[in-house]
Motif scaffolding. Structure first.
Motif, short mmCIF file in Angstrom:
data_model
loop_
_atom_site.label_atom_id
_atom_site.label_comp_id
_atom_site.label_asym_id
_atom_site.label_seq_id
_atom_site.Cartn_x
_atom_site.Cartn_y
_atom_site.Cartn_z
N SER A 20 0.82 -1.20 0.00
CA SER A 20 0.00 0.00 0.00
C SER A 20 0.85 1.26 0.00
O SER A 20 0.43 2.29 -0.51
N CYS A 21 2.06 1.20 0.55
CA CYS A 21 2.95 2.36 0.54
C CYS A 21 3.37 2.71 -0.89
O CYS A 21 3.63 3.86 -1.20
N ASN A 22 3.43 1.74 -1.76
CA ASN A 22 3.83 1.97 -3.15
C ASN A 22 2.65 2.40 -4.02
O ASN A 22 2.82 2.59 -5.21
N LYS A 23 1.48 2.55 -3.44
CA LYS A 23 0.31 2.91 -4.23
C LYS A 23 0.17 4.42 -4.42
O LYS A 23 -0.85 4.89 -4.85
N ASN A 24 1.20 5.18 -4.12
CA ASN A 24 1.13 6.62 -4.27
C ASN A 24 1.40 7.01 -5.72
O ASN A 24 2.19 7.89 -6.00
N GLU A 25 0.71 6.34 -6.61
CA GLU A 25 0.83 6.63 -8.04
C GLU A 25 0.06 7.90 -8.36
O GLU A 25 -0.86 8.28 -7.66
N CYS A 26 0.42 8.53 -9.46
CA CYS A 26 -0.26 9.74 -9.91
C CYS A 26 -0.86 9.49 -11.29
O CYS A 26 -0.27 8.79 -12.11
N HIS A 27 -2.04 10.09 -11.51
CA HIS A 27 -2.73 9.95 -12.79
C HIS A 27 -3.40 11.27 -13.15
O HIS A 27 -3.77 12.05 -12.28
N ASP A 28 -3.54 11.51 -14.45
CA ASP A 28 -4.29 12.67 -14.93
C ASP A 28 -5.77 12.33 -14.88
O ASP A 28 -6.19 11.27 -15.35
#
Length: 70
Positions: A20-28
């Motif tokens: 869950s710590c790696n879920k800090n993805e960014c999207h437009d």
């Protein structure tokens, strides 16, 4: 048997925490308003998850948000 289950659950919880710590993805993100597509810009982490789950509210109208990866 109970010790094995407890160990498995503990390891599973630790693995989920790291994942869950790696879920800090960014999207437009954008939503489709009455006059066409409205850009919301790049959203990350919990803000991204919240928009996708709850939509975007404008003048008491809730719009479905669409987010796309880079």
């Amino acid at each position: 048997m109970k010790k094995q289950n407890a160990l498995f659950l503990g390891l599973f919880a630790i693995a989920m925490a790291f994942t869950s710590c790696n879920k800090n993805e960014c999207h437009d993100c954008h939503y489709d308003g009455p006059n066409g597509e409205v850009e919301l810009g790049e959203k990350c982490g919990s803000e991204l998850e919240d928009l996708e789950a709850n939509g975007y509210n404008v003048d008491s109208v809730n719009y479905t948000v669409h987010c796309h990866g880079h």
